[in-house]
Design an enzyme around this catalytic site. Sequence first.
Site, short mmCIF file in Angstrom:
data_model
loop_
_atom_site.label_atom_id
_atom_site.label_comp_id
_atom_site.label_asym_id
_atom_site.label_seq_id
_atom_site.Cartn_x
_atom_site.Cartn_y
_atom_site.Cartn_z
N HIS A 122 0.81 -1.22 0.00
CA HIS A 122 0.00 0.00 0.00
C HIS A 122 0.85 1.28 0.00
O HIS A 122 0.30 2.37 -0.15
CB HIS A 122 -0.93 0.04 1.22
CG HIS A 122 -2.01 -0.98 1.20
ND1 HIS A 122 -2.85 -1.16 0.11
CD2 HIS A 122 -2.40 -1.89 2.13
CE1 HIS A 122 -3.71 -2.13 0.39
NE2 HIS A 122 -3.45 -2.60 1.60
N ASP A 159 -3.42 -10.42 -2.39
CA ASP A 159 -3.95 -9.88 -1.14
C ASP A 159 -5.40 -9.43 -1.37
O ASP A 159 -5.76 -9.01 -2.47
CB ASP A 159 -3.10 -8.70 -0.70
CG ASP A 159 -3.40 -8.22 0.70
OD1 ASP A 159 -2.64 -8.56 1.62
OD2 ASP A 159 -4.40 -7.49 0.88
#
Length: 307
Positions: A122, A159
């Site tokens: 991220h 993910d």
Amino acid sequence: MTTLFYSHPDCIAHAEPPGHPEQAARLRAVEAALAQSRLDRRDAPLADGQSVLRCHPRTYLERVAATVPREGWAMLDGDTYLAPGSVAAALRGVGAACAAVDAVLAGAAANAFIATRPPGHHAETDRAMGFCLFGTVAIAAKHALDHHGLGRVAVLDFDVHHGNGTQDLLWDEARAMFVSSHEMPLYPGTGSPGERGAYGQIVNLPLRGGSGRAAMRAAWEPALDRLAEFRPELILVSAGFDAHEEDPLASLEWETADFVWLTEAICDLADGTCGGRVVSALEGGYDLAALGESVAAHVEVLERRGR
């Protein structure tokens, strides 16, 4: 040859506030699940600043370093914290990813698994978010391309949350194809099919909550065909296990067998395009039992396919 395994105690020392889902217990669960595995265990080296600068500007590194508290925690965003040991832990992850790339490309092993924390996918160019400080896997991709001179690298992210940071860091990189499956709508709110990268080399596979195994396979099978046409010389994996049905942060409802299927498919792709060369790095996964079971299943496939 056996699978390389990189980790380091510094990644346990990265402390989060009580109740935060990205806890040191995650890494302990992974280590316990792999305790009987016959892995080639190596300490994750500490990356230098130059490695991180492949993807992040120096001003960002300086800002992160200046925010580290003497004790307790400092916030970088709403759910991303710094403790005194956090930067060292994140640099261990980057160092492990680059060292694994070096070793696999040198023929020391066919594949590797990196168990470090905090996760990385991220972290955007100049922004920490989603528990992540540095774009670990994106940095490893740039290391393979720029340091080793590869012409094509693939980054696969399963993910449950979209790898917005990896997408941001590789948006203008024609030599890297990025494929991400993720639940949508869900944090961080990116990852629509229309986000294709500067060269059409980004492939997003959004999945509905509760869609389960059939939707996952229907999305990944054509993406794997496209990856085979790309013919990567190395495959990097952002291996998050929070799509598991037991995970508290999402609702894709995958089972452990689904991670096995996808890992086998990734290894098939690697066998057909790059001599089996796969480097996989831990991202999310927040139910400890499901995380340990899923990582063990993922690594068992890597071990078996890497022999």
